[in-house]
Design a protein around this motif. Structure first.
Motif, PDB file in Angstrom:
ATOM      1  N   PRO A   1       0.700  -1.375   0.089  1.00 55.77           N
ATOM      2  CA  PRO A   1       0.202   0.025  -0.223  1.00 55.77           C
ATOM      3  C   PRO A   1       0.840   1.235   0.025  1.00 55.77           C
ATOM      4  O   PRO A   1       1.850   1.450   0.716  1.00 55.77           O
ATOM      5  CB  PRO A   1      -0.711  -0.135   1.160  1.00 55.77           C
ATOM      6  N   PRO A   2       0.513   2.304  -0.755  1.00 56.15           N
ATOM      7  CA  PRO A   2       1.253   3.375  -0.826  1.00 56.15           C
ATOM      8  C   PRO A   2       1.330   4.171   0.462  1.00 56.15           C
ATOM      9  O   PRO A   2       0.353   4.325   1.077  1.00 56.15           O
ATOM     10  CB  PRO A   2       0.657   4.295  -1.895  1.00 56.15           C
ATOM     11  N   THR A   3       2.501   4.747   1.014  1.00 56.14           N
ATOM     12  CA  THR A   3       2.639   5.241   2.239  1.00 56.14           C
ATOM     13  C   THR A   3       3.756   6.271   2.211  1.00 56.14           C
ATOM     14  O   THR A   3       4.878   6.004   1.661  1.00 56.14           O
ATOM     15  CB  THR A   3       2.962   4.169   3.488  1.00 56.14           C
ATOM     16  N   ALA A   4       3.514   7.320   3.010  1.00 59.89           N
ATOM     17  CA  ALA A   4       4.635   8.096   2.981  1.00 59.89           C
ATOM     18  C   ALA A   4       5.630   8.106   4.476  1.00 59.89           C
ATOM     19  O   ALA A   4       6.621   8.649   4.598  1.00 59.89           O
ATOM     20  CB  ALA A   4       4.178   9.466   3.582  1.00 59.89           C
ATOM     21  N   GLU A   5       5.100   6.944   5.292  1.00 65.04           N
ATOM     22  CA  GLU A   5       5.899   6.551   6.254  1.00 65.04           C
ATOM     23  C   GLU A   5       6.346   7.835   7.292  1.00 65.04           C
ATOM     24  O   GLU A   5       7.410   7.884   7.666  1.00 65.04           O
ATOM     25  CB  GLU A   5       7.034   5.832   6.073  1.00 65.04           C
ATOM     26  N   LEU A   6       5.494   8.596   7.716  1.00 64.64           N
ATOM     27  CA  LEU A   6       5.753   9.846   8.449  1.00 64.64           C
ATOM     28  C   LEU A   6       5.023   9.598  10.020  1.00 64.64           C
ATOM     29  O   LEU A   6       5.335  10.563  10.772  1.00 64.64           O
ATOM     30  CB  LEU A   6       5.367  11.207   7.878  1.00 64.64           C
ATOM     31  N   ARG A   7       4.229   8.790  10.031  1.00 65.69           N
ATOM     32  CA  ARG A   7       3.876   8.205  11.450  1.00 65.69           C
ATOM     33  C   ARG A   7       3.604   6.638  11.542  1.00 65.69           C
ATOM     34  O   ARG A   7       3.773   6.108  10.528  1.00 65.69           O
ATOM     35  CB  ARG A   7       2.559   8.920  11.802  1.00 65.69           C
ATOM     36  N   PRO A   8       3.366   6.045  12.563  1.00 65.48           N
ATOM     37  CA  PRO A   8       3.342   4.665  12.561  1.00 65.48           C
ATOM     38  C   PRO A   8       1.889   4.251  11.843  1.00 65.48           C
ATOM     39  O   PRO A   8       0.827   4.567  11.756  1.00 65.48           O
ATOM     40  CB  PRO A   8       2.900   4.301  14.115  1.00 65.48           C
ATOM     41  N   ASN A   9       2.357   3.062  10.874  1.00 68.95           N
ATOM     42  CA  ASN A   9       1.414   2.430  10.127  1.00 68.95           C
ATOM     43  C   ASN A   9       0.411   3.156   9.171  1.00 68.95           C
ATOM     44  O   ASN A   9      -0.795   3.097   9.125  1.00 68.95           O
ATOM     45  CB  ASN A   9       0.311   1.737  11.073  1.00 68.95           C
ATOM     46  N   GLN A  10       0.834   4.117   8.728  1.00 67.13           N
ATOM     47  CA  GLN A  10       0.327   4.886   7.815  1.00 67.13           C
ATOM     48  C   GLN A  10       0.198   4.635   6.493  1.00 67.13           C
ATOM     49  O   GLN A  10       1.142   3.865   5.737  1.00 67.13           O
ATOM     50  CB  GLN A  10       1.156   6.414   7.799  1.00 67.13           C
ATOM     51  N   THR A  11      -1.042   4.764   5.786  1.00 71.88           N
ATOM     52  CA  THR A  11      -1.040   4.577   4.298  1.00 71.88           C
ATOM     53  C   THR A  11      -1.624   5.923   3.558  1.00 71.88           C
ATOM     54  O   THR A  11      -2.456   6.578   4.368  1.00 71.88           O
ATOM     55  CB  THR A  11      -1.790   3.322   3.895  1.00 71.88           C
ATOM     56  N   ASP A  12      -1.684   5.961   2.398  1.00 74.67           N
ATOM     57  CA  ASP A  12      -2.160   7.205   1.684  1.00 74.67           C
ATOM     58  C   ASP A  12      -3.838   7.078   1.782  1.00 74.67           C
ATOM     59  O   ASP A  12      -4.337   8.189   1.583  1.00 74.67           O
ATOM     60  CB  ASP A  12      -1.693   7.243   0.064  1.00 74.67           C
TER      61      ASP A  12
END
Length: 444
Positions: A354-365
């Motif tokens: 899944p696309p994610t910016a990974e700027l916080r835990p378990n984040q997805t777009d």
């Protein structure tokens, strides 16, 4: 399209007789009009109509271009020779594909796309004479025509048939446009190398591939900047991509700098400000390297994210050039698949995670946005096709989703006004085609 700001309009036509063959010259959009210079030249006896052009590319434009050029050839019973520029300039890329059309509207020559070339093609002018003998349209009018400039060329040339270059699949065509746009921007600007932040995501992977293909792997440097929220999966993909491409990969963890900021601001939670802070720290590192080494920073920001503001101003959207700025996210995946069909440099896992910016835990777009397949359809209908909110809803889209997307689009206008240039590939890019004010209360 800004010629009138800098040039005075010509005062008389340019007509040449070369060894008795009458030629009429026009520039760019002169040929758009059925009753323009082409008709004037034909009525004055010109058998070959030459149009010199710098026609910028977008997907699907050349089919439209060929259709109206065929009409000009048939209407004027003449050969149309259309010579188009190849190369990149700022956000525009010119696809070439110069062509020749005979008096019957048949394509007899088409040059390659996105590639400079010189070709000699013989034109059987008796076809013009025979067609005009049987058609009264060009014999009914009489004009006060200026004289043709007489020129002679004594060379004896062989008869050379024209070749029609085939069409490209959409993904290949777009990839080559992006590659040429980046290459010319880089080399014409005089940079030494390009630097790309490699995140372990699909956008930075495609940007890195374009850079390597356009500039050569020796001119591309990747930078991996893990934060406390960067997964081992992303690290694995970043190193794998760099190894596959054969580029240097610098590693600068941002944990310590990020925590210094958090202590400064007494930040205990991870909110939007902390998310964007990570992106801006990374941009600072990239621009430090740019200043230190005279490298061009390439932004991996795409059109979907830029449209709805799902991108950090002065962060991931910052750069000297944004190669995929006009590419929707769904097309990013298609282009990545195309690139891997040539050489599988992009790790396969990037196509399924899944696309994610990974700027916080378990984040997805998709925590913030509709699925990209849905988002891109709504954006394309509104931006490219000019449909209103109500018209999009009538196409079967959920009203709440449409309203959310269009509201995000409006609120992100101030970000887009400050974004770097990027190659135009759609009919309405955010560079110069999207003329919206930042302060805008229109809710249509």
């Amino acid at each position: 399209f800004d010629e009138k700001r800098y040039f005075r309009k010509g005062e008389k036509p340019f007509m040449v007789s070369l060894n008795g063959v009458k030629l009429g010259f026009s520039v760019c959009e002169d040929i758009w009009h059925p009753d323009g210079w082409e008709r004037f030249y034909a009525l004055c006896g010109a058998e070959v109509l030459i149009n010199i052009n710098a026609s910028p590319y977008y997907v699907g434009k050349y089919q439209f271009r060929e259709s109206f050029l065929k009409a000009r050839a048939q209407d004027n019973l003449a050969y149309v020779v259309y010579a188009n520029l190849v190369g990149g300039q700022d956000d525009l890329v010119f696809d070439g594909r110069s062509l020749i059309i005979d008096p019957e509207g048949r394509l007899v020559f088409r040059a390659s796309a996105f590639k400079e070339m010189v070709k000699t093609v013989s034109l059987p002018l008796e076809k013009v004479k025979s067609k005009r003998l049987m058609d009264l349209r060009l014999r009914e009018k009489r004009l006060d025509c200026p004289s043709f400039l007489e020129l002679q060329d004594e060379r004896a040339l062989p008869y050379l048939e024209g070749e029609v270059e085939g069409e490209l699949a959409e993904e290949e065509e777009i990839y080559r446009a992006l590659e040429l746009g980046l290459r010319d921007y880089f080399f014409k600007s005089g940079f030494k190398k390009a630097v790309v932040g490699i995140s372990g995501g699909i956008d930075s992977a495609l940007t890195a591939c374009l850079a390597v293909d356009a500039l050569g792997k020796e001119n591309v440097v990747g930078v991996f900047m893990p934060s406390p929220f960067t997964s081992e999966e992303s690290k694995k993909y970043a190193f794998e991509l760099a190894e596959n491409l054969g580029i240097e990969l610098l590693v600068y963890p941002i944990d310590e700098v990020f925590n210094t900021y958090r202590r400064l601001f007494e930040s205990e939670e991870i909110n939007l400000a902390e998310e964007n802070l990570q992106s801006r720290i990374r941009a600072n590192i990239l621009f430090y390297l740019s200043n230190r080494h005279h490298w061009l920073v390439l932004s991996p920001s795409n059109k979907s994210e830029s449209a709805v503001g799902y991108t950090t101003i002065y962060g991931d959207m910052a750069g000297g050039f944004a190669p995929i700025k006009d590419v929707y996210k769904t097309m990013v995946y298609r282009l990545a698949r195309y690139r891997n069909s040539i050489k599988p440099d992009i790790p396969e896992g990037l196509f399924v995670r899944p696309p994610t910016a990974e700027l916080r835990p378990n984040q997805t777009d998709q925590d913030t946005l509709p699925p990209y397949e849905l988002l891109d359809q709504i954006l394309s209908l509104y931006i490219e096709e000019g449909l209103s909110k109500e018209e999009i809803v009538c196409r079967g889209f959920d009203r709440a989703v449409v309203e959310k997307v269009l509201d995000m689009l409006r609120r992100a206008e101030y970000k887009r006004k400050q974004a770097p240039l990027g190659t135009k590939i759609t009919e309405r890019s955010f560079n110069g085609d999207w003329r919206m004010p930042v302060i805008n209360f229109w809710k249509g």
